[in-house]
Scaffold this active site. Structure first.
Site, PDB file in Angstrom:
ATOM      1  N   LEU B  77       0.797  -1.231   0.000  1.00  0.00           N
ATOM      2  CA  LEU B  77       0.000   0.000   0.000  1.00  0.00           C
ATOM      3  C   LEU B  77       0.827   1.276   0.000  1.00  0.00           C
ATOM      4  O   LEU B  77       0.510   2.228   0.709  1.00  0.00           O
ATOM      5  CB  LEU B  77      -0.959   0.017   1.199  1.00  0.00           C
ATOM      6  CG  LEU B  77      -2.290  -0.714   1.002  1.00  0.00           C
ATOM      7  CD1 LEU B  77      -3.147  -0.571   2.266  1.00  0.00           C
ATOM      8  CD2 LEU B  77      -3.072  -0.159  -0.189  1.00  0.00           C
ATOM      9  N   ASN B 103     -10.077   4.037  -3.867  1.00  0.00           N
ATOM     10  CA  ASN B 103      -9.926   2.841  -3.034  1.00  0.00           C
ATOM     11  C   ASN B 103      -9.283   3.275  -1.713  1.00  0.00           C
ATOM     12  O   ASN B 103      -8.267   3.966  -1.711  1.00  0.00           O
ATOM     13  CB  ASN B 103      -9.052   1.837  -3.797  1.00  0.00           C
ATOM     14  CG  ASN B 103      -8.837   0.528  -3.063  1.00  0.00           C
ATOM     15  OD1 ASN B 103      -8.016   0.452  -2.152  1.00  0.00           O
ATOM     16  ND2 ASN B 103      -9.553  -0.505  -3.465  1.00  0.00           N
ATOM     17  N   ASN B 131     -11.460  -0.993   0.797  1.00  0.00           N
ATOM     18  CA  ASN B 131     -10.614  -2.172   0.669  1.00  0.00           C
ATOM     19  C   ASN B 131     -10.468  -2.825   2.043  1.00  0.00           C
ATOM     20  O   ASN B 131      -9.630  -2.434   2.840  1.00  0.00           O
ATOM     21  CB  ASN B 131      -9.261  -1.729   0.097  1.00  0.00           C
ATOM     22  CG  ASN B 131      -8.226  -2.837   0.067  1.00  0.00           C
ATOM     23  OD1 ASN B 131      -8.524  -3.991   0.349  1.00  0.00           O
ATOM     24  ND2 ASN B 131      -7.005  -2.484  -0.278  1.00  0.00           N
ATOM     25  N   CYS B 134      -6.881  -6.072   1.818  1.00  0.00           N
ATOM     26  CA  CYS B 134      -5.486  -6.003   1.373  1.00  0.00           C
ATOM     27  C   CYS B 134      -4.630  -6.976   2.168  1.00  0.00           C
ATOM     28  O   CYS B 134      -4.534  -6.871   3.387  1.00  0.00           O
ATOM     29  CB  CYS B 134      -4.916  -4.605   1.517  1.00  0.00           C
ATOM     30  SG  CYS B 134      -3.232  -4.530   0.879  1.00  0.00           S
ATOM     31  N   THR B 197      -6.805  -9.969  -4.094  1.00  0.00           N
ATOM     32  CA  THR B 197      -5.852 -11.043  -4.385  1.00  0.00           C
ATOM     33  C   THR B 197      -5.963 -12.198  -3.384  1.00  0.00           C
ATOM     34  O   THR B 197      -6.496 -12.049  -2.295  1.00  0.00           O
ATOM     35  CB  THR B 197      -4.413 -10.510  -4.336  1.00  0.00           C
ATOM     36  OG1 THR B 197      -4.233  -9.836  -3.095  1.00  0.00           O
ATOM     37  CG2 THR B 197      -4.145  -9.548  -5.476  1.00  0.00           C
ATOM     38  N   THR B 270      -4.241  -6.950 -13.350  1.00  0.00           N
ATOM     39  CA  THR B 270      -2.931  -7.422 -13.786  1.00  0.00           C
ATOM     40  C   THR B 270      -2.761  -7.369 -15.307  1.00  0.00           C
ATOM     41  O   THR B 270      -1.673  -7.071 -15.808  1.00  0.00           O
ATOM     42  CB  THR B 270      -2.705  -8.857 -13.252  1.00  0.00           C
ATOM     43  OG1 THR B 270      -2.780  -8.802 -11.823  1.00  0.00           O
ATOM     44  CG2 THR B 270      -1.360  -9.408 -13.656  1.00  0.00           C
TER      45      THR B 270
HETATM   46  C1  LIG Z   1       0.483  -4.553  -8.059  1.00  0.00           C
HETATM   47  C2  LIG Z   1      -0.913  -4.637  -7.480  1.00  0.00           C
HETATM   48  C3  LIG Z   1      -1.334  -3.668  -6.567  1.00  0.00           C
HETATM   49  C4  LIG Z   1      -2.612  -3.733  -6.017  1.00  0.00           C
HETATM   50  N1  LIG Z   1      -3.015  -2.757  -5.145  1.00  0.00           N
HETATM   51  C5  LIG Z   1      -4.274  -2.792  -4.638  1.00  0.00           C
HETATM   52  C6  LIG Z   1      -4.752  -1.765  -3.772  1.00  0.00           C
HETATM   53  O1  LIG Z   1      -4.036  -0.804  -3.471  1.00  0.00           O
HETATM   54  N2  LIG Z   1      -6.023  -1.860  -3.294  1.00  0.00           N
HETATM   55  C7  LIG Z   1      -6.858  -2.904  -3.629  1.00  0.00           C
HETATM   56  O2  LIG Z   1      -7.991  -2.944  -3.177  1.00  0.00           O
HETATM   57  N3  LIG Z   1      -6.440  -3.873  -4.471  1.00  0.00           N
HETATM   58  C8  LIG Z   1      -5.177  -3.847  -4.972  1.00  0.00           C
HETATM   59  N4  LIG Z   1      -4.770  -4.839  -5.836  1.00  0.00           N
HETATM   60  C9  LIG Z   1      -5.692  -5.934  -6.185  1.00  0.00           C
HETATM   61  C10 LIG Z   1      -6.355  -5.680  -7.547  1.00  0.00           C
HETATM   62  O3  LIG Z   1      -7.108  -4.492  -7.541  1.00  0.00           O
HETATM   63  C11 LIG Z   1      -7.249  -6.858  -7.932  1.00  0.00           C
HETATM   64  O4  LIG Z   1      -8.261  -7.006  -6.962  1.00  0.00           O
HETATM   65  C12 LIG Z   1      -6.495  -8.181  -8.016  1.00  0.00           C
HETATM   66  O5  LIG Z   1      -5.215  -7.960  -8.563  1.00  0.00           O
HETATM   67  C13 LIG Z   1      -7.222  -9.232  -8.848  1.00  0.00           C
HETATM   68  O6  LIG Z   1      -7.477  -8.783 -10.165  1.00  0.00           O
HETATM   69  P1  LIG Z   1      -6.487  -9.080 -11.414  1.00  0.00           P
HETATM   70  O7  LIG Z   1      -6.232 -10.549 -11.425  1.00  0.00           O
HETATM   71  O8  LIG Z   1      -7.231  -8.579 -12.615  1.00  0.00           O
HETATM   72  O9  LIG Z   1      -5.246  -8.305 -11.156  1.00  0.00           O
HETATM   73  C14 LIG Z   1      -3.484  -4.788  -6.392  1.00  0.00           C
HETATM   74  C15 LIG Z   1      -3.057  -5.741  -7.310  1.00  0.00           C
HETATM   75  C16 LIG Z   1      -1.791  -5.684  -7.864  1.00  0.00           C
HETATM   76  C17 LIG Z   1      -1.368  -6.725  -8.860  1.00  0.00           C
END
Ligand SMILES: Cc1cc2nc3c(=O)[nH]c(=O)nc-3n(C[C@H](O)[C@H](O)[C@H](O)COP(=O)(O)O)c2cc1C
Ligand SMILES: Cc1cc2nc3c(=O)[nH]c(=O)nc-3n(C[C@H](O)[C@H](O)[C@H](O)COP(=O)(O)OP(=O)(O)OC[C@H]3O[C@@H](n4cnc5c(N)ncnc54)[C@H](O)[C@@H]3O)c2cc1C
Lengths: 262, 308
Positions: B77, B103, B131, B134, B197, B270
């Protein structure tokens, strides 16, 4: 910055696991400057998933023109991505994204520059050396290799530079680290550019006080996901706070980075 | 052909999006960064990087590792803090056509509430995504999202602090997702994002220690798509508030699967890191599908595979 499918013009395995690849990429080559990098797709069907960051090693026109429209990659095999990238064939297309990041800052007024390459650190410094030679500067290239058998073939050594080699086993040039050559060559230089592994930068930072006060720029290899400033994966601690390697770098002043926190 | 819809029909003001393709938090910077590469104004909404009350430096290097068809991240974060966001980012957003959803994260219900309070009424902020999922912070984050009661407490606190549309982003880690979904919907969520994630680990075999200094990391990318899809299906059946699907979406076909499973919109995460054009390509693919199948309104697809 663009995403394009670049055609492989040539592919050479210079040494085992060391590749030199020319790509046709007019829109990117036109914009690119030495020190900038590309994010390169290394697989088919998104496997491996992430693109790999690789420096723009050389820029050149295809014909007799002035504007560069092709570019070269110089890389060694470290894992899955670079292994499969090395297997590409002439005529294949590679998806590349770039040019990315900040280039080296080569001052017009600099007359004498010293380049320090540790292994494949030669990649971005090759292009920088060519640019500096074109500008009529006096260029010294200090090149560190493991041994004579790992020495780069002459055609990837930039022309018009004074070359000094260091090898770890003493089979070529100075025996030891390339940074040990620096003290003797830095005097009288206006700028220095060093590219190599993290350990080389830490060594440089440590011996810095004993060196002539010439500004040194380095290029950081930080793990990246996007390469475009979206994910904040490649943050590095600097005197100005956190900086992103992909957008604010990869080129940084040696003195700017907080090496003990990396 | 209609792509636009109200993301939060239960909210008094509503939040109309031009289409159901959003960016996922943490994969488009503050929107500005992605805006330098693609035309983000065409998207349904931008969800910016997770923001906290105070700026955070995040975790030490390394922060990412690749897995088969996936990405492990341990960003921790890193963010500029809510004040800098309001000062430097919101004024830019206010001039955009695409709405920006902020977020937010915190270490306590009070911190979430305070961040939400400061965002309330700020021009350029169209909504909040809470969120509670996290995995990359030592305190708070995912802990709130794993159990219905703490999750509802955070959401209720945020609800009191702002009139903005509220999305709540759920975690699959250790949670009974439908139960948490019901609890946060009751506590005032206008929509749910499913999902964040999945917890994962990588080991550096040379050094015989965890690859990430913070040890655990969050898995994303194509590898998690079927899991996210399953949770969307389950959650959409459990609640009446809209569900936004997220997890491994990289193509229009992926997006269609999520819509048919019950999502009213999707977030691309991603995939954008690999190909910055991915969200636009998902949108264009959706448009082409609707046209080809002669579907007048994208909403006809929502839950099409979950009706039985
Ligand atoms: C590098 C990275 C940073 C992320 N940062 C946040 C975040 O700050 N807040 C949040 O709620 N989710 C965060 N996520 C989660 C994504 O928003 C998403 O929920 C998760 O990656 C699954 O989706 P995807 O497979 O399309 O990436 C992050 C994901 C990645 C890969
Ligand atoms: C800006 C920049 C420019 C670079 N330029 C060059 C170059 O011109 N020539 C060259 O030989 N190498 C260069 N590198 C290093 C190169 O990116 C890595 O060798 C390559 O990513 C390794 O990928 P892999 O799939 O072979 O290894 P794997 O270990 O399988 O890779 C797994 C993951 O870790 C990342 N990774 C692994 N090693 C490194 C590393 N040393 N640096 C950054 N990420 C890494 C990969 O990108 C990938 O995401 C550069 C790195 C950066 C950040």
């Amino acid at each position: 910055m663009e995403v394009i499918d670049a055609r492989v013009l040539s592919r050479e395995e210079l040494l085992p696991e060391l590749f030199f690849i020319w790509l046709e990429a007019p829109t990117i080559a036109r914009e690119a400057r030495p020190g900038q990098f590309l994010m390169v797709s290394c697989g088919v069907h998104k496997d491996p998933l992430l693109r790999r960051p690789l420096c723009v090693s050389r820029l050149a026109p295809m014909g007799n023109g002035q504007t560069p429209d092709r570019l070269a990659l110089l890389f060694s095999v470290r894992g899955r991505g670079s292994l499969s990238l090395g297997q590409c064939q002439t005529g294949d297309c590679l998806s590349i994204l770039g040019p990315l990041g900040k280039p080296f800052r080569l001052e017009r007024a600099s007359r004498k520059v010293v380049l320090v390459a540790g292994g494949t650190g030669l990649s971005p410094l090759g292009g920088l050396a060519e640019e500096a030679v074109r500008q009529g500067k006096e260029v010294t290239l200090l090149l560190g290799v493991e041994s004579a058998t790992k020495m780069f073939p002459p055609r990837v050594i930039p022309q018009g530079v004074r070359l000094e080699v260091a090898s770890m086993d003493g089979s070529m040039g100075h025996k030891g680290l390339v940074t040990e050559l620096l003290a003797a060559h830095l005097a009288g230089a206006d700028q220095c550019f060093a590219v190599g592994p993290l350990g080389m930068y830490k060594t440089l930072a440590r011996i810095r006080p004993s060196l002539p006060p010439v500004p040194i720029q380095i290029s950081l290899e930080t793990r990246m996901a996007c390469g475009t400033g979206l994910c904040f994966a490649c943050s590095v601690p600097t005197r100005q706070g956190l900086r992103l390697s992909c957008k604010d770098g990869p080129v940084f002043a040696l003195d700017e980075v907080l090496w003990d926190r990396l | 052909m209609t792509l636009s819809f109200n993301l939060v029909p239960g909210h008094p003001g509503g939040l109309w999006l031009a289409n159901p393709v959003l960016t996922a938090s943490g994969t488009c910077g503050y929107g500005v960064e992605l805006g330098e590469i693609i035309d983000i104004q065409r998207l349904g909404a931008i969800v910016c990087k997770g923001i906290t009350l105070h700026p955070r430096e995040g975790n030490p290097q390394p922060r990412v590792a690749e897995t088969p068809a996936g990405l492990l991240n341990s960003i921790g974060l890193q963010n500029i803090g809510v004040e800098a966001l309001i000062r430097d980012m919101a004024p830019l957003w206010a001039s955009w056509r695409v709405p920006v959803i902020v977020n937010i994260a915190g270490e306590s219900a009070r911190e979430y509430r305070e961040v939400a309070r400061r965002l309330d009424g700020v021009p350029g902020v169209a909504g909040i995504e809470v969120n509670i999922s996290c995995p990359n912070v030592a305190q708070g984050g995912m802990e709130f999202g794993a159990k219905p009661r703490p999750a509802a407490r955070v959401v209720a606190a945020v609800r009191k602090a702002t009139g903005l549309p509220l999305l709540v982003k759920l975690t699959p880690n250790g949670a009974d997702m439908p139960a948490v979904a019901r609890a946060v919907a009751e506590a005032g969520a206008d929509a749910l994002t499913v999902m964040n994630t999945i917890l994962g680990l990588a080991i550096d075999t040379t050094q015989r220690k965890p690859f990430f200094p913070a040890v655990k990391a969050g898995l994303s990318g194509p590898a998690i798509k079927p899991i996210a899809l399953y949770h969307v299906y389950e959650v959409a059946r459990a609640v009446s508030v809209p569900v936004v699907g997220c997890g491994g979406i990289a193509s229009a076909t992926d997006a269609l699967e999520f819509l048919m499973a019950g999502a009213t919109a999707v977030q691309v995460g991603t995939a954008t890191l690999v190909n910055p054009k991915a969200p636009l390509e998902v949108l264009e693919g959706l448009e082409a599908y609707l046209k080809q199948k002669n579907i007048a309104d994208v909403r006809e697809l929502v839950g099409a595979a979950a009706k039985a």
